[in-house]
Write a protein that holds these residues in place. Structure first.
Motif, mmCIF file in Angstrom:
data_model
loop_
_atom_site.group_PDB
_atom_site.id
_atom_site.type_symbol
_atom_site.label_atom_id
_atom_site.label_comp_id
_atom_site.label_asym_id
_atom_site.label_seq_id
_atom_site.Cartn_x
_atom_site.Cartn_y
_atom_site.Cartn_z
ATOM 1 N N GLY A 164 0.723 -1.009 0.130
ATOM 2 C CA GLY A 164 -0.152 0.158 -0.050
ATOM 3 C C GLY A 164 0.796 1.296 -0.065
ATOM 4 N N LEU A 165 2.108 1.102 0.556
ATOM 5 C CA LEU A 165 3.072 2.146 0.683
ATOM 6 C C LEU A 165 3.437 2.526 -0.864
ATOM 7 N N MET A 166 3.565 1.791 -1.848
ATOM 8 C CA MET A 166 3.770 2.077 -3.235
ATOM 9 C C MET A 166 2.626 2.901 -3.970
ATOM 10 N N GLN A 167 1.513 3.038 -3.312
ATOM 11 C CA GLN A 167 0.387 3.808 -4.287
ATOM 12 C C GLN A 167 0.575 5.268 -3.973
ATOM 13 N N CYS A 168 -0.084 6.034 -4.927
ATOM 14 C CA CYS A 168 -0.082 7.367 -4.925
ATOM 15 C C CYS A 168 -0.379 7.859 -3.696
#
Length: 291
Positions: A15-19
């Protein structure tokens, strides 16, 4: 003589790789503190001035050996087979340190252990490494990365022994090394139909159970005190039973390299403790510059 100059438990959850816009929507208007924690961790790594970063990858599950990636350069576009609908098209290019990887194998063979080096251009990547490379900006030739797998048919003392051999290989080198244990603490996912208990999805009350929250927080408290020996004493009765991600391989290998039960490196939390689909996540830094 080589030296471990810093270490950390680091969350890698996808989830930390989402915008940022999406993360704030999930966070009821607030971003995950793990994002700010990456910036704090980057500062600690820069101050430690490592020659190499070793990542214990809790998603690289192997059988028969703890593998140590001995490639010299990695380049491509990453897609997760776990959740490709949003974790895809991630470009990466970073560098390895074959000499350290092979030295780890040499020491392990001396000790009758199970660390083996491998270098193959088609070897797959895992987001427990890629996400850290991206967020911690480990893409410079001057900051090579060596990734270590979690051997899934090992018991927890084998993970400590794997780390001990890695620590010895580092001491025999002339390298300054930072160790990153890439993974969560308690790792029980919420069911697919689960309903959040708190509107901010990252909030700790959304971790899978109050028991897991309490256990994770006690482990973090022990890390802050540098009482890794107490964590090991309770491993079979608690942390293996819950369990931690990859049965704690990432933490145990890191700890083995730092001295195992004798290690008294105190932890400094660099983020809030947060939920990710039920798992307990945090960044904790251990300063070893004076050890």
């Amino acid at each position: 003589m080589g030296q471990i100059v810093g270490a950390a438990i680091v969350s890698h959850h996808p989830g930390l790789m989402q915008c940022e816009e999406f993360r704030r929507a999930m966070g009821a208007g607030e971003d995950s503190d793990l994002i700010a924690g990456y910036a704090r961790l980057r500062q600690r790594i820069e101050a430690a001035e490592p020659d190499v970063v070793v990542i214990f990858d809790s998603h690289w599950l192997t059988t028969g050996y703890h593998l140590v990636d001995a490639g010299s350069e990695y380049e491509g576009s990453y897609i997760s087979d776990e959740m490709p609908w949003y974790l895809h098209g991630v470009p990466y290019r970073y560098y390895g340190h074959p000499d350290l990887a092979r030295a780890i194998e040499d020491v392990s063979r001396e000790r009758g252990g199970y660390n083996r080096a491998i270098a193959h251009p088609e070897l797959g990547r895992h987001y427990a490494t890629i996400n850290l490379v991206k967020h911690l900006r480990l893409e410079s030739r001057s900051r090579p990365v060596v990734t270590v797998s979690s051997c899934q048919n090992c018991d927890w003392p084998h993970f400590l022994a794997s780390g001990e051999a890695i620590g010895e290989a580092i001491r025999r080198s002339d390298l300054r090394v930072v160790l990153l244990a890439s993974g969560a603490l308690s790792h029980k996912f919420n069911g697919i139909d689960w309903k959040p208990r708190h509107p901010r999805i990252f909030h700790e009350s959304n971790v899978s159970s109050p028991e897991n929250v309490a256990s994770d927080k006690h482990a973090i408290e022990l890390m802050v005190q540098g009482r890794h020996d107490v964590i090991l004493e309770r491993w079979d009765d608690e942390y293996r039973r819950l369990p931690w991600e990859a049965f704690g391989a990432h933490y145990l290998q890191m700890l083995g390299a730092m001295g195992g039960a004798d290690c008294r490196a105190a932890g400094e939390p660099l983020s809030s403790y947060e939920n990710a689909r039920g798992t307990g996540n945090i960044h904790v830094w251990f300063d070893l510059s004076s050890h």
